[in-house]
Write a protein that holds these residues in place. Sequence first.
Motif, short mmCIF file in Angstrom:
data_model
loop_
_atom_site.label_atom_id
_atom_site.label_comp_id
_atom_site.label_asym_id
_atom_site.label_seq_id
_atom_site.Cartn_x
_atom_site.Cartn_y
_atom_site.Cartn_z
N ARG A 1 39.75 35.64 47.50
CA ARG A 1 40.15 35.71 48.90
C ARG A 1 39.02 36.32 49.74
O ARG A 1 38.69 35.83 50.82
N GLN B 1 36.71 38.74 34.95
CA GLN B 1 37.79 39.42 35.66
C GLN B 1 37.69 39.17 37.16
O GLN B 1 38.70 38.98 37.84
N PHE C 1 45.56 40.32 60.17
CA PHE C 1 44.33 39.91 59.48
C PHE C 1 43.39 39.14 60.41
O PHE C 1 42.21 39.46 60.53
N VAL D 1 33.51 49.26 48.26
CA VAL D 1 34.89 49.75 48.06
C VAL D 1 35.17 50.00 46.59
O VAL D 1 35.69 51.05 46.21
N ASP D 2 34.80 49.03 45.73
CA ASP D 2 35.11 49.19 44.31
C ASP D 2 34.18 50.18 43.61
O ASP D 2 34.60 50.91 42.73
N PRO E 1 40.32 49.31 53.90
CA PRO E 1 40.53 47.92 54.31
C PRO E 1 42.01 47.54 54.47
O PRO E 1 42.35 46.76 55.33
N GLY E 2 42.90 48.08 53.61
CA GLY E 2 44.30 47.67 53.69
C GLY E 2 44.42 46.17 53.57
O GLY E 2 43.81 45.56 52.69
N ASN E 3 45.15 45.54 54.48
CA ASN E 3 45.26 44.08 54.44
C ASN E 3 44.25 43.42 55.38
O ASN E 3 44.36 42.25 55.68
N SER F 1 42.55 36.88 42.24
CA SER F 1 42.82 36.14 43.47
C SER F 1 42.29 36.91 44.67
O SER F 1 41.88 36.34 45.67
N GLU F 2 42.26 38.24 44.57
CA GLU F 2 41.77 39.06 45.67
C GLU F 2 40.27 38.84 45.88
O GLU F 2 39.80 38.68 47.00
#
Lengths: 432, 293
Positions: free
Chosen positions: B68, B59, B152, B253-254, B240-242, B64-65
Motif C-alpha cells: 500500500r 515478509q 487519507f 518509521v520501522d 502516520p496512523g492511517n 499488504s501494508e
Amino acid sequence: MTARTFALGAALSFVAGAAFAETEITWWHAMSGQLGETVNQIAADFNASQDEYSIVPVFKGTYEETLTAGIAAFRAGEQPNIMQVFDAGAATVIAAQGATVPVQDLLSDNGYDFDINDYIAGVRYFYADADGKMIGMPFNSSTPILYYNQDALDAAGVTAPVTWEEFQTVTAPALKDAGYTPLSQSHMPWIFTENFFSRHNLQFATNNNGYDGADAQILINQPEIRDHFTAFKGWVDTGLAGYYGTGWGDNATPFENGEVAMWLGSSGSFGGLVQKVDFPFSATLLPYWEGVTTQPTQTFIGGAALFAMSGKSAEENAATAAFFSFLTSEDVQYQWHQSTGYVPITNAAYDTAKADGHYDRFPAAEVGIQQLSLEAGEWTRGYRMGFYVQIRDVMNREYGRIMTGETSVEDAFANIETEANALLARFAQTQN
Amino acid sequence: MKRAGFASPWMPFLLLLPQLSIIVVFFYWPALEAIRTSFYLEDPFGFGSTFVGWENYWQLFSSSEYMRVARFTLVFTVLVTFLSLGLALLLAAKADKVIRGASTYKTLLMWVYAIAPPVAGFLGVMFTHQRFGQFTDLAAFFGYDYVVGVNFNDTAFAMILTAVWKQVPVNFIFFLSGLQSVPRAVQEAAMIDNRSSASRFWTVTFPLLAPTGFFLLITNITYALFDTFGIVDTIVRGEPGNNPMTLVYKVYVDGFRGSDLGGSSAQSVILMVLVLALTIFQFRLIDRRIHYT
C-alpha cells in the motif's frame, strides 16, 4: 569563545575536578518544555544536596528518538548512565538482558532499602520482570482519566458518566443538545486498548500478558473491544463524540477550546490544563462498560521509566543509585507531582500530598492515583510485548480507518491481530 | 612531443585517496552494511543476531501494508513530478515573455527554492490545518469537509501540494535558462512559418528543451522519492496512523521508531536498487537519445 576564555574554563574545570573529585553521571531524557525545566530542577537539586556525585541531564528529543539514540549509543559502548524509556519501548529494553542493571538490584547492592510495596499498586509491576523484580524505575507515570468541562455539564444538567452505558444514553445526548461535542480522546492504543483491557480485567496477550516470554500472541480480537469500537464509531457518526486524528494535540485542543465537553487524556495533562483552559474543569475515573464487568479494576501506568544502563563502573552505579534514591524520596516525588500532574510513585509521597491538602485544592489531581489504586485484577499489572511501537502504529492505522469508514471493525481487528502477531513472532526470533 | 605523466604510477591513486576514502567511508561501507543487515533479524541492542536469508524481503513483499505504501509512493511520485514540471514549464514560458519587471517576477518565483523542506512542510501544515488552515476554509466555502490528518486523501493532497510548491522554483530556474538558450534565429524563423504561438512552442521550443526536461525528470523523481521526507514528517508528525507515507518514511518509521533493523535495512536496500535502476535508465537510455548541444 576566544581561546583565552576557553583555556581559562578548561583550567577552572580541571581545578574543580581535582578539588571535589565528583563522580559525574549522565541522564538522557525526553522531557521537553515545562517538563524539561522540572527535570533540570530535580538534577540541580540533587547536585546541590550532596557533593559526591553530579548528574547531567541531556534532552534527546521525543521518546522514540531518545530510545533510538540510547540503543545506538549502547551499541557503540557510549551509553548514558540513565536512560528514560517510554512504556511502549519497555519490552525492548527489558528483553535485552545485560543492557540494563535492574534498579532493584542496583539499589539493594548500594545499601538502599528497597521494598516494591512502597510503590503504589498500579505502578509497581509495569516495569518489572515476570518474577516481580523491578527493572526500570517508574518516572513520569500517568494513567488515562476523563476530564470534563464543568460549565458544559452544568449547561446540560448532567454529571460525569461512570459507565459507557450512562454516557451513551444520558450524558452524551444531553451534552449534544447543549451544543457541545460530548467527547474526544487522545490516544486510542493507550486509552481504548491497553487500559480498556486493564479496566475490564481482560487478558491482553498470552504468556501472562507477555511477561513470561517474548513468544506471546496478542489477544486483541475480542468481542468486548470490538463492541467498544463499534459503539465509539457510532458516537462519532451521530455527533456524540469527535475524532480529530491520530495526534494527541488534535484531540486535546477542541476540549481546551471549550468545543468538546469531555476529554480522555493523561492524568499527567493536569498541570498543562490548569495553565491553558479558562473554564472550571475536573476529572473522574475512566468509564467502563457495565455490560462487560460490574467490578471494574485499576488501570496501569503509561509514561516512562528510568533504566540504569549496564557497563558502568561501580562508582558511577553508586551515583545512579544515589540519584534514584533521591528521586523516589517523598519531597521530590511530591514536588514532581505538584508541578507536572504525573502521579507520585510511592505511597509515602501520596500520603505527603494528602497531608499537605493538595487534593483539597485540586481534586482532579488525585483522580489518576485513585484509579491506579483501585482493586487489582489478574490482568491489570501491565503488558510486555516486543516491537510494541510498531504494533501501536498498526493499531493507530486500523483505528483511523475504522473512523473514516475505510474498513469495518471486524476487518480492522483481524488485521491488527495478524500484523501484531507477525511482529511479535519477529521479535521473539531476535531474542534467540 | 613528450607525454605528460606521473613519475610514479601510484601518484594518481595517492591524489585520489582523500576523495575515495570519503566515498568508501560514507557511501560504500554503510551501503554494504545495510545489505548485510537486511539478511539478519537483530535484537535492537545487538545481543542476538539471526541469519534469516531472504525472509526480511519476503515478509515485505507479502505485507499488504508495504504494498500500500509502495502504491502511494508511486502515485505520489508521478503526481509530484508531473505537476511540478508542468507548472514550472508554464511559468517559465510565460516569464520568458515578460518584458517589464522581468527580474522581479523571476525573483518572486524563485525565492521558495531557498526554503528548507521541514519549513515548507510546516507552511503546508499551517495552510491545510484542521482548525485554522486557509485551504480548509476555502474547501468549507465550497461545501467540502477537508480534514487533514483524518482523511487519507486529504492528507495526501496536503503532501502533494506542499511538495509541488517546494519544487516548482527549482524547475522554473532550469526551464527559464533552457528557454533563454533557445537560439533567437530558430525562434524568428519559426515565427515566419507559424503564427500560432502554442503550436510554435510544442513543435520548436519544447523539443529544444528536451535535454533540460529529461534532466529535470530524473531529479524530480528522486526529489519526490527521497527529499520529501521532511515534508511528510512535518505533516504526519512522526505518527502516520492511517495517513499516507512514502517508502523512505517507512524505512524511518520501522527502523528508527520501531527498532526493527533487519526489516528496515531490507527496505532501504530495495530503495537502493530503485535508485540504481533509475541511474542506469538515465545514463543508458536517455543519454543516447537526447542530444545536449
